[in-house]
Design a protein around this motif. Structure first.
Motif, PDB file in Angstrom:
ATOM      1  N   SER A 118       0.831  -1.199   0.000  1.00 11.27           N
ATOM      2  CA  SER A 118       0.000   0.000   0.000  1.00 11.27           C
ATOM      3  C   SER A 118       0.871   1.257   0.000  1.00 11.27           C
ATOM      4  CB  SER A 118      -0.911  -0.011   1.227  1.00 11.27           C
ATOM      5  OG  SER A 118      -1.669   1.164   1.285  1.00 11.27           O
ATOM      6  N   ALA A 119       1.893   1.263   0.858  1.00 10.15           N
ATOM      7  CA  ALA A 119       2.793   2.416   0.924  1.00 10.15           C
ATOM      8  C   ALA A 119       3.581   2.572  -0.373  1.00 10.15           C
ATOM      9  CB  ALA A 119       3.756   2.266   2.101  1.00 10.15           C
ATOM     10  N   TRP A 122       2.437   5.194  -2.963  1.00 10.96           N
ATOM     11  CA  TRP A 122       2.759   6.620  -2.793  1.00 10.96           C
ATOM     12  C   TRP A 122       4.195   6.830  -2.317  1.00 10.96           C
ATOM     13  CZ3 TRP A 122       3.255   7.063   2.551  1.00 10.96           C
ATOM     14  CH2 TRP A 122       2.507   6.173   3.324  1.00 10.96           C
ATOM     15  N   TYR A 170       1.457  10.927   1.641  1.00  7.70           N
ATOM     16  CA  TYR A 170       0.152  10.378   1.261  1.00  7.70           C
ATOM     17  C   TYR A 170      -0.765  11.486   0.745  1.00  7.70           C
ATOM     18  CZ  TYR A 170      -4.238   7.821   1.507  1.00  7.70           C
ATOM     19  OH  TYR A 170      -5.438   7.230   1.196  1.00  7.70           O
ATOM     20  N   TYR A 173       0.347  12.419  -2.660  1.00 11.10           N
ATOM     21  CA  TYR A 173      -0.105  11.393  -3.605  1.00 11.10           C
ATOM     22  C   TYR A 173      -1.579  11.590  -3.955  1.00 11.10           C
ATOM     23  CZ  TYR A 173      -1.872   6.925  -5.252  1.00 11.10           C
ATOM     24  OH  TYR A 173      -2.509   5.954  -5.975  1.00 11.10           O
TER      25      TYR A 173
END
Length: 200
Positions: A118-119, A122, A170, A173
Motif C-alpha cells: 500500500s505504501a 505513494w 500520502y 499522492y
C-alpha cells in the motif's frame, strides 16, 4: 551547485536511462542492450556507473515473463558488475531486490506485506518530499527534534519525522500525484482516439 534536495541525484540517472532504453527499444533486439551493459562495465562513468542496476531490473522482468534468452545474458553482465564494482551494502540491496522480483513472496506473506504494498503506491511522493520536510522544516520549527542525547530520543524523533513525512507524502499522492497521473492518462487516451479517428 549544491542541491537543495540531495536525493534528487537519482533523477539524472533516470532521465539518462529513459533516453538510452528508448533508443535501444527502436530495434527491439537484446544484443544492443547487452553491448551497452558491457560498455558500462568497462567505462563506469555517468550515467553508466549505475547502468547495470537498471539492466538487472530489465533482466528480472524478462525472466519473470519467461524470456530467458533475453534475460539471462543481461543478468550475467549485471551480476558481474554488481559483484566487482559495488559496495557490500549496495550488492546486498540489489540482490534482495532482484530475488524479490523473480521469486515474489506469496500467500503466507501477503498479509504481512500488505502495508508495504500500500505504501509503495505513494512511495514516490515520499521520495520527493522527505528531505525538505524531515531534514529542513521539522528540525527548524520543532527544535526538540534536534536534542538527541540518548538512543531512545533518536528512535522517537526519527519515528516522529518518518510518520509526518509519510502522512504528508500520502496527501501529496492523493492531491497531486494521482490527479496528475489521471490527467496524463486522459490526454494520452484522447490523443490515441484522435489518431485512430484520423486513420479511419
Amino acid at each position: 551547485v549544491a542541491g537543495i534536495n540531495w536525493v534528487y541525484w537519482s533523477l539524472g540517472y533516470e532521465v539518462a536511462f529513459y533516453l538510452i532504453v528508448g533508443l535501444l527499444a527502436i530495434g527491439r533486439r537484446i544484443m544492443p542492450l547487452v553491448a551497452v551493459s558491457l560498455v558500462a562495465f568497462l567505462l563506469p562513468l555517468f550515467p553508466f556507473d549505475l547502468w547495470n542496476l537498471f539492466a538487472m531490473g530489465i533482466s528480472s522482468w524478462w525472466i519473470v515473463q519467461g524470456h530467458y534468452r533475453q534475460g539471462l545474458p543481461l543478468l550475467i553482465v549485471s551480476i558481474l558488475f554488481v559483484a566487482t564494482q559495488l559496495s557490500i551494502d549496495q550488492t546486498i540491496a540489489a540482490s534482495i531486490t532482484f530475488l524479490l522480483i523473480v521469486f515474489p513472496i506469496k500467500k503466507g506473506g501477503g498479509l504481512l506485506l500488505a502495508p508495504f504494498r500500500s505504501a509503495g503506491t505513494w512511495s514516490y511522493s515520499l521520495y520527493l518530499i522527505h528531505v525538505p520536510i524531515g531534514c529542513y522544516l521539522l528540525p527548524r520549527y520543532l527544535p526538540f527534534l534536534n536534542r538527541r542525547t540518548s538512543t531512545l530520543e533518536v528512535v522517537l524523533s526519527n519515528g516522529f519525522e518518518l510518520a509526518v513525512c509519510m502522512f504528508c507524502a500520502y496527501l501529496v499522492y492523493l492531491f497531486v500525484e494521482r490527479p496528475s497521473h489521471e490527467f496524463a492518462r486522459n490526454i494520452s487516451s484522447r490523443y490515441r482516439s484522435t489518431r485512430h479517428d484520423s486513420t479511419d
